[in-house]
Scaffold this active site. Structure first.
Site, PDB file in Angstrom:
ATOM      1  N   GLY A   1      64.399  34.563  57.797  1.00  0.00           N
ATOM      2  CA  GLY A   1      63.788  33.254  57.543  1.00  0.00           C
ATOM      3  C   GLY A   1      64.798  32.276  56.986  1.00  0.00           C
ATOM      4  O   GLY A   1      64.514  31.550  56.027  1.00  0.00           O
TER       5      GLY A   1
ATOM      6  N   TYR B   1      47.082  36.513  52.361  1.00  0.00           N
ATOM      7  CA  TYR B   1      48.400  36.209  51.801  1.00  0.00           C
ATOM      8  C   TYR B   1      48.618  36.976  50.502  1.00  0.00           C
ATOM      9  O   TYR B   1      49.683  37.587  50.299  1.00  0.00           O
ATOM     10  CB  TYR B   1      48.538  34.707  51.548  1.00  0.00           C
ATOM     11  CG  TYR B   1      49.871  34.327  50.931  1.00  0.00           C
ATOM     12  CD1 TYR B   1      51.030  34.313  51.703  1.00  0.00           C
ATOM     13  CD2 TYR B   1      49.979  33.996  49.582  1.00  0.00           C
ATOM     14  CE1 TYR B   1      52.263  33.973  51.147  1.00  0.00           C
ATOM     15  CE2 TYR B   1      51.207  33.668  49.018  1.00  0.00           C
ATOM     16  CZ  TYR B   1      52.334  33.655  49.796  1.00  0.00           C
ATOM     17  OH  TYR B   1      53.564  33.326  49.239  1.00  0.00           O
TER      18      TYR B   1
END
Length: 323
Positions: A10, A179
Site C-alpha cells: 500500500g 473493519y
C-alpha cells in the site's frame, strides 16, 4: 537502514508512501507495491523528488516497483515469485495496505473484502516470503514484520464464523464491525506469528498509527460526510509524518529494544485489550489456514511449483508454539 531491503504494501499513497519516503532517505532499498502502474510511477517520482539530478539515476536503483493486489491469491503468488527471484534477503516487511468502510463484497478468492485486504492477503505475502526473511546477510539487524493495525480493533464485538468470511452464511453485515474485526485480527495474527518466529530470531510488531489525516481509508465514506468532518479532522488528526513515526521507529530500532508480539503507539509499547488472548490468537490463525486451504482447493491457476512452495513454507512454522 543503509542497505536493508524493506517491503511496504500500500505504498502509493498515505502512510505507506510516507513511510517509504522516510526509509528511502535513511538509505533503505525500498520495495513499493501498486495495483495501478501510473500511481506506482508517481510514487517512485515522489521518493526521488528531493534527489538532485546528478544523483537521481543512482538513487533510483534503490527503488523497486512491483504490481500486487493483496486481495488476489494469484497476484500474490506472482508477486512473491518475482521478489524471490530478484532478492536474496528481506529485512523488513511492513503490512500497511488497508481498506475501511466497504459495503459487503467478496474478493476474487471469495473472502470478505476487509479481511481479504487487511489480514489474509498480508498473511499470504509474509508466509510466501518467509525464506527471504529468515535468511540474513546482516547479523547486526534483526529481521522483522510490522503489522499496521488501528485502535478501532477495540470495537470488535466477536470473531465471526469462517463461513461468514467466505460469504456462505448470511449475517447482519456492518462495515464498521468488519473493519474493527480485521484490525483485531491484525493484533491476533501478530501474536501468533511472533511466537512461531521467535526461534528464528525474527521480530513481529503491531502498530496503531492513531487518527491520521491524508490517508485514503475514508474513501468509501460519502463525500458530504467527508466535507462536514474535514474541519474537525484537520483540527484533531495527526499529519502523515506523525502517523508513520512509530512505523519507522519499529523498522529501524534495534530488536533487543523492542518486545516481540507487542502493540506500539507513539513509539511506546501499549497493552492490548482483553480480546487479544491465546484462544482468540489460535482461532484467527486457524481461520487463516482454513481460508488458504479453501483457496487452494478452488484455485485452478496456481502452478504445482507455487503450491509446493506454499506447503514448504508452512513447515517452517511450528504452530504448537502459539501458547
Amino acid at each position: 537502514m543503509e542497505g536493508l531491503n524493506v517491503l511496504v504494501t500500500g505504498s502509493t499513497c498515505g502512510l505507506g508512501l510516507h513511510t517509504a519516503k522516510i526509509l528511502f532517505k535513511k538509505g533503505a532499498n525500498v520495495i513499493l507495491t501498486c495495483r495501478d502502474e501510473i500511481r506506482g510511477r508517481h510514487a517512485v517520482e515522489s521518493l526521488l523528488s528531493g534527489v538532485s539530478q546528478e544523483q537521481s539515476q543512482k538513487e533510483a536503483e534503490r527503488i523497486h516497483l512491483f504490481t500486487l493486489d493483496v486481495t488476489n491469491y494469484n497476484s500474490i503468488c506472482n508477486f512473491t515469485d518475482e521478489i524471490s527471484r530478484m532478492f536474496k534477503y528481506l529485512h523488513v516487511i511492513i503490512n500497511n495496505a488497508g481498506i475501511m468502510g466497504m459495503p459487503f463484497e467478496l474478493s476474487v478468492d471469495g473472502i470478505e473484502m476487509h479481511f481479504a485486504t487487511n489480514v489474509f492477503g498480508h498473511y499470504v505475502v509474509v508466509e510466501r516470503l518467509l525464506p527471504l526473511l529468515l535468511k540474513t546477510d546482516r547479523p547486526d539487524f534483526k529481521s522483522r514484520v510490522i503489522v499496521v493495525s488501528s485502535g478501532l480493533y477495540r470495537n470488535a464485538e466477536a470473531i465471526p464464523q469462517v463461513s461468514k468470511l467466505l460469504g456462505q452464511k448470511t449475517y447482519d453485515y456492518s462495515p464498521k464491525q468488519a473493519y474493527a474485526f480485521s484490525k483485531l485480527a491484525n493484533c491476533l495474527y501478530t501474536g501468533a506469528l511472533s511466537k512461531m518466529l521467535e526461534p528464528h530470531n525474527v521480530g513481529v510488531y503491531c502498530v496503531r498509527p492513531g487518527f491520521v489525516n491524508g490517508t485514503e481509508l475514508g474513501r468509501e465514506t460519502h463525500w458530504i460526510l467527508r466535507a462536514l468532518a474535514a474541519p474537525i479532522i484537520w483540527f484533531i488528526a495527526k499529519t502523515l509524518e506523525q502517523g508513520c513515526e512509530t512505523i519507522v521507529y519499529l523498522a529501524e530500532t534495534s530488536g533487543n529494544q523492542l518486545k516481540n508480539g507487542s502493540m506500539y503507539y507513539e513509539r511506546k509499547e501499549e497493552a492490548y485489550n482483553e480480546m487479544v488472548e491465546v484462544t482468540s490468537i489460535r482461532q484467527v490463525w486457524a481461520i487463516l489456514r482454513h481460508l488458504e486451504d479453501t483457496v487452494w482447493k478452488r484455485n485452478t491457476q496456481m502452478t504445482d511449483e507455487q503450491r509446493n512452495h506454499g506447503e514448504m513454507v508452512r513447515e517452517l512454522l511450528n504452530e504448537s508454539l502459539i501458547v
